[in-house]
Design a protein around this motif. Sequence first.
Motif, PDB file in Angstrom:
ATOM      1  N   GLN B  49       0.843  -1.195   0.000  1.00  0.00           N
ATOM      2  CA  GLN B  49       0.000   0.000   0.000  1.00  0.00           C
ATOM      3  C   GLN B  49       0.881   1.249   0.000  1.00  0.00           C
ATOM      4  O   GLN B  49       1.861   1.322   0.741  1.00  0.00           O
ATOM      5  CB  GLN B  49      -0.890   0.032   1.252  1.00  0.00           C
ATOM      6  N   VAL B  50       0.523   2.216  -0.856  1.00  0.00           N
ATOM      7  CA  VAL B  50       1.283   3.463  -0.874  1.00  0.00           C
ATOM      8  C   VAL B  50       0.556   4.501  -0.028  1.00  0.00           C
ATOM      9  O   VAL B  50      -0.614   4.797  -0.269  1.00  0.00           O
ATOM     10  CB  VAL B  50       1.443   4.001  -2.312  1.00  0.00           C
ATOM     11  N   VAL B  51       1.270   5.008   0.963  1.00  0.00           N
ATOM     12  CA  VAL B  51       0.669   6.050   1.795  1.00  0.00           C
ATOM     13  C   VAL B  51       0.866   7.389   1.102  1.00  0.00           C
ATOM     14  O   VAL B  51       1.990   7.839   0.910  1.00  0.00           O
ATOM     15  CB  VAL B  51       1.324   6.080   3.184  1.00  0.00           C
ATOM     16  N   GLY B  52      -0.229   7.990   0.683  1.00  0.00           N
ATOM     17  CA  GLY B  52      -0.155   9.305   0.047  1.00  0.00           C
ATOM     18  C   GLY B  52      -0.226  10.391   1.098  1.00  0.00           C
ATOM     19  O   GLY B  52       0.649  11.237   1.212  1.00  0.00           O
ATOM     20  N   SER B  72       9.654  16.141  -2.502  1.00  0.00           N
ATOM     21  CA  SER B  72       8.898  15.439  -3.528  1.00  0.00           C
ATOM     22  C   SER B  72       8.450  14.071  -2.992  1.00  0.00           C
ATOM     23  O   SER B  72       9.221  13.367  -2.367  1.00  0.00           O
ATOM     24  CB  SER B  72       9.790  15.271  -4.753  1.00  0.00           C
ATOM     25  N   GLY B  73       7.185  13.766  -3.204  1.00  0.00           N
ATOM     26  CA  GLY B  73       6.660  12.492  -2.718  1.00  0.00           C
ATOM     27  C   GLY B  73       6.105  12.552  -1.310  1.00  0.00           C
ATOM     28  O   GLY B  73       5.643  11.543  -0.775  1.00  0.00           O
ATOM     29  N   SER B  74       6.111  13.734  -0.707  1.00  0.00           N
ATOM     30  CA  SER B  74       5.648  13.823   0.674  1.00  0.00           C
ATOM     31  C   SER B  74       4.124  13.894   0.773  1.00  0.00           C
ATOM     32  O   SER B  74       3.572  13.886   1.868  1.00  0.00           O
ATOM     33  CB  SER B  74       6.283  15.023   1.365  1.00  0.00           C
TER      34      SER B  74
HETATM   35  N1  LIG Z   1      -2.182   7.429  -8.367  1.00  0.00           N
HETATM   36  C1  LIG Z   1      -1.261   7.003  -7.489  1.00  0.00           C
HETATM   37  N2  LIG Z   1      -1.096   5.688  -7.263  1.00  0.00           N
HETATM   38  C2  LIG Z   1      -0.184   5.246  -6.380  1.00  0.00           C
HETATM   39  N3  LIG Z   1       0.614   6.038  -5.646  1.00  0.00           N
HETATM   40  C3  LIG Z   1       0.504   7.372  -5.819  1.00  0.00           C
HETATM   41  C4  LIG Z   1      -0.428   7.921  -6.746  1.00  0.00           C
HETATM   42  N4  LIG Z   1      -0.315   9.267  -6.713  1.00  0.00           N
HETATM   43  C5  LIG Z   1       0.643   9.540  -5.804  1.00  0.00           C
HETATM   44  N5  LIG Z   1       1.147   8.402  -5.262  1.00  0.00           N
HETATM   45  C6  LIG Z   1       2.181   8.306  -4.218  1.00  0.00           C
HETATM   46  O1  LIG Z   1       1.765   9.091  -3.123  1.00  0.00           O
HETATM   47  C7  LIG Z   1       2.860   9.750  -2.557  1.00  0.00           C
HETATM   48  C8  LIG Z   1       2.621  11.240  -2.547  1.00  0.00           C
HETATM   49  O2  LIG Z   1       2.637  11.718  -3.853  1.00  0.00           O
HETATM   50  P1  LIG Z   1       2.396  13.235  -4.199  1.00  0.00           P
HETATM   51  O3  LIG Z   1       1.192  13.709  -3.494  1.00  0.00           O
HETATM   52  O4  LIG Z   1       2.426  13.380  -5.666  1.00  0.00           O
HETATM   53  O5  LIG Z   1       3.685  13.942  -3.567  1.00  0.00           O
HETATM   54  P2  LIG Z   1       4.239  15.422  -3.787  1.00  0.00           P
HETATM   55  O6  LIG Z   1       3.218  16.200  -4.506  1.00  0.00           O
HETATM   56  O7  LIG Z   1       4.506  15.906  -2.411  1.00  0.00           O
HETATM   57  O8  LIG Z   1       5.497  15.268  -4.572  1.00  0.00           O
HETATM   58  C9  LIG Z   1       4.082   9.341  -3.357  1.00  0.00           C
HETATM   59  O9  LIG Z   1       4.715   8.298  -2.679  1.00  0.00           O
HETATM   60  C10 LIG Z   1       3.510   8.863  -4.664  1.00  0.00           C
HETATM   61  O10 LIG Z   1       4.322   7.889  -5.232  1.00  0.00           O
END
Ligand SMILES: Nc1ncnc2c1ncn2[C@@H]1O[C@H](COP(=O)(O)OP(=O)(O)O)[C@@H](O)[C@H]1O
Lengths: 299, 408
Positions: B49-52, B72-74
């Motif tokens: 699971q990816v924690v957004g 980035s990725g936060s």
């Molecule tokens: N559609 C998606 N499916 C899976 N993971 C996602 C998706 N969109 C974003 N993520 C993940 O969620 C996390 C936050 O992403 P994001 O909100 O784009 O970060 P930021 O805008 O701060 O760079 C990251 O780990 C990214 O890989």
Amino acid sequence: MTDLIPQIPLAAWIDAALSFTTTLLSPLTRAVSGVLSTGIRGMVDGLVFIPPWLFVIIAAAAAWKIAGRKVAILAALGMLLIWNLGLWRPMISTLSLVLISTLIAVAIGLPLGILAALNDRFFSFIRPILDFMQTLPAFVYLIPAIPFFGLGAVSAIMSTVIFSIPPAIRLTTLGIRQIDAELIEASDAFGSTTMQKLIKVQIPIATPTIMAGVNQTIMLSLSMVVIAAMIGAGGLGGEVWRAIQRLRAGAGFEAGIAVVILAMILDRITQKIGAGRQRSVVTGDADEKSDDTSETDAA
Amino acid sequence: MDDQTNEHEPKVKIKIENVFKIFGKHPERARKMLADGVSKDEILKKTGQVVGVADASFDVYDGETLVVMGLSGSGKSTLLRCVNRLIEPTYGRITVDGVDVVEMDTIELRELRRKKFGMVFQSFALFPHKTVVQNVEFGLEVQGIDAEVRRDKATRALDLVGLGGWGEYYPDNLSGGMKQRVGLARALAAEPDVLLMDEAFSALDPLIRTDMQDELLSLETQVKKTILFITHDLDEALKMGDRIVLMKDGGIEQIGTAEEILGKPASDYVARFVENVDITKVLTASDVMKKPTFVAFLRDGPRTALRRMRDAGLSGIYVVRQNHELVGYLSAERAAEAVKKEEKWIDHLIDGDDVPTAALDAPIRQIFPLVADAKMPVGVVDEKNILRGVIVRGSVLGALAERGEYND
Ligand SMILES: Nc1ncnc2c1ncn2[C@@H]1O[C@H](COP(=O)(O)OP(=O)(O)O)[C@@H](O)[C@H]1O
Ligand SMILES: [Mg+2]
């Protein structure tokens, strides 16, 4: 082997199944057949009614407008040659079949393509079918049409539509799916409905790709319409077919050249329809304007 | 934020409560592990699971610019998109003007997006097949607003961002900075309450970027908007934000003003985040000054001046002419004496020579010594000596002073 195991009567079974469905569907096929053959006849008669010289002028003018001078000259010279070779009527008949087939293929293909772009499940359903269709040799498409529509132009159109529809579907789907996700987000973020998004954003942006698909569909139609001479489609393909059967290589060549010319004209014109229409840009006076703003980063 | 109550409690525009976004089929597992303090990386490894966004809660006040900052990725973009539900939050509640957004059906949601929000995108997201003005009027077009009315509004929005006269061009003909002005105009055209800006300036060259930041700051004074502004850049956050939310791995590390983030980092992570930034090079007097809400006018009597000081709780006040040209500084002591002596005028009481002043664009590095030495706030004046702001101790400078950054 044939001695031990009796041959499977596949042909008989298929005949039985076909005769059942053809009887079942005969009101429908007869109606379709009626409409189509009237349409074809009307179109051919109408186009033949135009004197060739006038037709050439109109076609060249249209080519000029859409695709420029070179294509216009190509179209004019090519059609004059066809006229000169005495292949005018077959050419008109082939052109009519191509146009009608393409119209039907696009009318069915675009909605299917849009559906496949928006719906993942439909996409994964239709994709292997399209892949399979494109592996089949062209004349295979002729066979199933005959029991339903008999020999002639209607069967030719039916098989042509099915043969030429994959690119229309495929490229419509591709064109919509490859749109930058941020553009779709922008459309949603400003509150468009699904329909508004489709009509105001997705289709216009996908248009060049969709038109590339239409172009391919037209080219496939033309090749199929020529092959469909085998089931009595007539036209330029009919001329080729007849020449082959009578071993008259010269006449066959003449008709073949006419097909090539028609193909080139259709290709050049339809290629431009999609690509040329995008961004009719006013680059000319961009420079004057840059003084009015503080922008210094004009690329 | 703490629920400190005071009479100036601002109105809450957007309320975000315990919002999670977990990408994957088993969010409940990830949520449980988050509650147990398992890290985002670990959760991904163990459950896929990816924690957004992980348990985000904060308020956005009406009219403020709230910056969401993080690497980035936060989870910044994900969080922002939860607010207008371009991304569906997995858990949690989001209210806008007290109305629950998560509960809305398609039609309500569409209406919300049309009326309340304008969004600006990192790579501009302009429609390539539409002209500049057609892009700008897009939001109005989908609302079904009359062609003339919307063209009118779009033209005005273009004027606002300095692109009047560019309406008939296609986006392809514009530079990056201009494209983003169009993006901004498009977001403003429907006159929404809230701007959602996702790294809106991150794709621009540094110079253009500074321009755009200044432009947005000045726009804010013309059209009062609530702005949710996302950036990965601390300098930009400090410059643009009334308050800053610092995110890490989907969670929120700290919320506070620039001074609070710099002066009292809530965690080692925040401390490390801010320590590398030489803010003294970035910020100018105009970035750290406060509006001079309380001034005395030259023709005021000592009694009036003293009352103003009392009202504001000040031990002195800047005296200006009618056009706000700076004259000097009047201390409460002197004003009180003058009142006692029943004097009518204050002009002879004003200290005009030792008043510390700085230009609007003076780097704050130059202001440190002034603030350190002066017994009064530093006045910020423009080229015509008009008083535009004051810098008091305890603002950003105080925060920096605590970090020992001015000892050079
Ligand atoms: N559609 C998606 N499916 C899976 N993971 C996602 C998706 N969109 C974003 N993520 C993940 O969620 C996390 C936050 O992403 P994001 O909100 O784009 O970060 P930021 O805008 O701060 O760079 C990251 O780990 C990214 O890989
Ligand atoms: Mg992002």
